[in-house]
Design a protein around this motif. Structure first.
Motif, PDB file in Angstrom:
ATOM      1  N   GLU A 172      45.951  34.534  36.544  1.00 24.46           N
ATOM      2  CA  GLU A 172      45.179  35.668  36.049  1.00 24.46           C
ATOM      3  C   GLU A 172      45.765  36.214  34.753  1.00 24.46           C
ATOM      4  O   GLU A 172      45.533  37.356  34.386  1.00 24.46           O
ATOM      5  N   ARG A 230      45.831  41.822  34.212  1.00 26.78           N
ATOM      6  CA  ARG A 230      45.339  40.697  35.001  1.00 26.78           C
ATOM      7  C   ARG A 230      43.889  40.422  34.626  1.00 26.78           C
ATOM      8  O   ARG A 230      43.067  41.342  34.610  1.00 26.78           O
ATOM      9  N   GLU A 232      41.122  39.820  35.818  1.00 27.38           N
ATOM     10  CA  GLU A 232      40.325  39.884  37.047  1.00 27.38           C
ATOM     11  C   GLU A 232      38.865  39.645  36.689  1.00 27.38           C
ATOM     12  O   GLU A 232      38.279  40.407  35.948  1.00 27.38           O
ATOM     13  N   HIS A 239      39.733  47.127  40.980  1.00 28.21           N
ATOM     14  CA  HIS A 239      40.451  46.228  40.087  1.00 28.21           C
ATOM     15  C   HIS A 239      40.164  46.539  38.618  1.00 28.21           C
ATOM     16  O   HIS A 239      39.015  46.665  38.225  1.00 28.21           O
TER      17      HIS A 239
END
Ligand code: ATP
Ligand code: MN
Length: 462
Positions: A172, A230, A232, A239
């Motif tokens: 990620e 990250r 995501e 998130h």
């Protein structure tokens, strides 16, 4: 002249002269001879009521111009208020305008706006009650975190943001490069990273843990508190692509002590915010989630439940309800399972340990059964996972085997392995997602609304 924040003013006695306040108009109510303004300066949730009448210079003009969003300086006398709602108000002798806010176009008018709408005007939303309260609570939570660790002698460490190690190994990572995108240098058909800025492939950190371990194995107890990135791809309400993480790492510490610290840490923070953010917390409790204060009070007193993953699976298998994702030993716990455990079974935070090695990262300490690792997840009602941590593998051979069996390259981890070759000690730590904490404390549903400038897949405005 005596310039004050509204927060300070609201705690002062009436009949004080020559007060100056600066802020933004929230609302105005007017009659022929006098008018009321509500001014906010962000120092607290409450507005200051300002009363002004025809004796003030430019009265007629001001009543037209002082619309919502206008920035002003008000001079006057603090008097006790006749109306309900506030104990003092400012009787203006002079009002000067810094900047107008055209009511035809200014997006924040006196009504409730949806959070979706506010995300599109992130440059103006800190002027709303909700987002300004979130930002003040964020500030208090940051201080609570530092207080907790500093009081216990932890050393605050700054770990790097650009790194060449992918801690979670989950792919990620955002790449950092200065190679020309339109003419990437190749070597035998592959990107030639020796010609990149650092001479190797690098990215933005997904966790400061590995570097945190280096410092813990020299300084004892340390913590990091910094930005984490990250990539995501999934769009969830929990998130972000850029978030802040708190990561303590403790030498001479096992999984049980790690749990003690995590529990004491959360309780300390919750008590701190209840004490230091009373006005903002009352706001969230009224407008966002009527249970937040009760939940925080409850949690700061209750003993957290401690169970193993295997026990958790048993509880879930015995559940009377249908889950969307099937439960079986070896499978990841999904958000619905985590919520069921904290909300239905235990009705308080739950700490789950000893997960199957297959579902956790390579650095976690292997148990004697060779099947489970000393991982720790802390789950809270409404949110699920708020903390992830573990006791770290401190045995050189075990760690090397894990790295190899996951097809990672031991050479990339030479320094991490060295920590196990020279003066290795049991050590443990955890990571708390700061925005998840803010979400939990405020009751805000979407993680995009607890950070001033959210970065998510497809969105990095402002
Ligand atoms: P999740 O299963 O929720 O994606 P994770 O297992 O990837 O979490 P860890 O790698 O253990 O999480 O990271 C530690 C903590 O960081 C998590 O407990 C969570 O509070 C927070 N966190 C992880 N990913 C994000 C994200 N994308 N945005 C905000 N916080 C996050
Ligand atoms: Mn994740």
């Amino acid at each position: 002249m005596n310039q004050k924040s509204i927060k300070a003013l609201l705690g002062m006695k009436a009949d004080q002269q020559d007060i100056v306040v600066k802020g933004w108009v929230r609302t105005k109510r007017e009659s022929k001879t006098f008018s009321f303004l509500e001014i906010n300066d962000g120092s607290c949730l409450s507005n200051l009521q300002v009363i002004f009448d025809q004796n003030i210079p430019e009265y007629a003009n001001l009543t037209v111009k002082l619309t919502t969003g206008t920035s002003v300086k008000v001079e006057g006398r603090l008097v006790s208020s006749q109306g309900g709602g506030q104990s003092v108000e400012l009787q203006a002798t002079l009002i000067a305008i810094y900047g107008l806010a055209d009511p035809e176009t200014y997006p924040l008018q006196k009504k409730r706006h949806s959070f979706e709408f506010l995300r599109d005007i992130a440059h103006l939303r800190p002027r709303t009650n909700t987002i300004s309260a979130v930002l003040r609570v964020r500030n208090a939570l940051s201080m609570a975190i530092h207080h907790f660790f500093q009081e216990r002698g932890f050393v605050y460490i700054h770990t790097p943001i650009i790194t060449s190690s992918d801690c979670e190994g989950s792919g990620e990572m955002f790449q950092v490069t200065t190679l020309p995108m339109d003419k990437v240098p190749l070597n035998a058909g592959k990107v030639d990273y020796t010609r990149d800025f650092f001479g190797k492939r690098t990215g933005l950190t997904v966790s400061g843990q590995l570097e945190g371990e280096i410092c813990a194995l020299a300084l004892g107890d340390i913590y990091t508190f910094g930005p984490t990135f990250r990539a995501e791809h999934s769009n969830t309400a929990r998130h972000l692509a850029e978030f802040w993480m708190v990561e303590p790492e403790m030498a001479f510490c096992d999984i049980a002590q790690n749990m003690d610290v995590a529990e004491a840490f959360l309780k300390y923070i919750f008590a701190y915010v209840l004490e230091h953010c009373q006005e903002d917390m009352a706001f969230f409790n009224h407008w966002v989630d009527k249970t937040v204060i009760r939940t925080l009070e409850h949690i700061s007193q209750e003993k957290f439940e401690r169970i193993t993953y295997t026990e958790a699976v048993k509880k879930l298998a015995a559940a009377k309800i249908e889950f969307e994702f099937p439960v079986a030993w070896g499978k990841d716990l999904q958000s619905e399972h985590e919520k069921y455990l904290t909300e239905q079974v235990y009705k308080k935070p739950v700490m789950i340990t000893d997960y199957p090695k297959t579902s956790k990262a390579f650095y976690m300490k292997m148990n004697a059964d060779d099947k489970t690792v000393r991982a720790l997840d802390v789950l809270v009602p409404r949110l699920g996972e708020i903390i992830g941590g573990s006791e770290r593998e401190n045995d050189y051979e075990q760690l090397l085997n894990r790295i190899k069996s996951l097809n990672l390259n031991p050479a990339d981890y030479h320094w991490y392995l060295d920590l196990r070759r020279y003066g290795s000690v049991p050590h443990a730590g955890f990571g708390l997602g700061f925005e998840r904490l803010v979400q939990f404390v405020t009751g805000m549903q979407n993680i995009r609304d607890v950070i001033p400038f959210p970065r998510t897949h497809g969105s990095a405005a402002f």
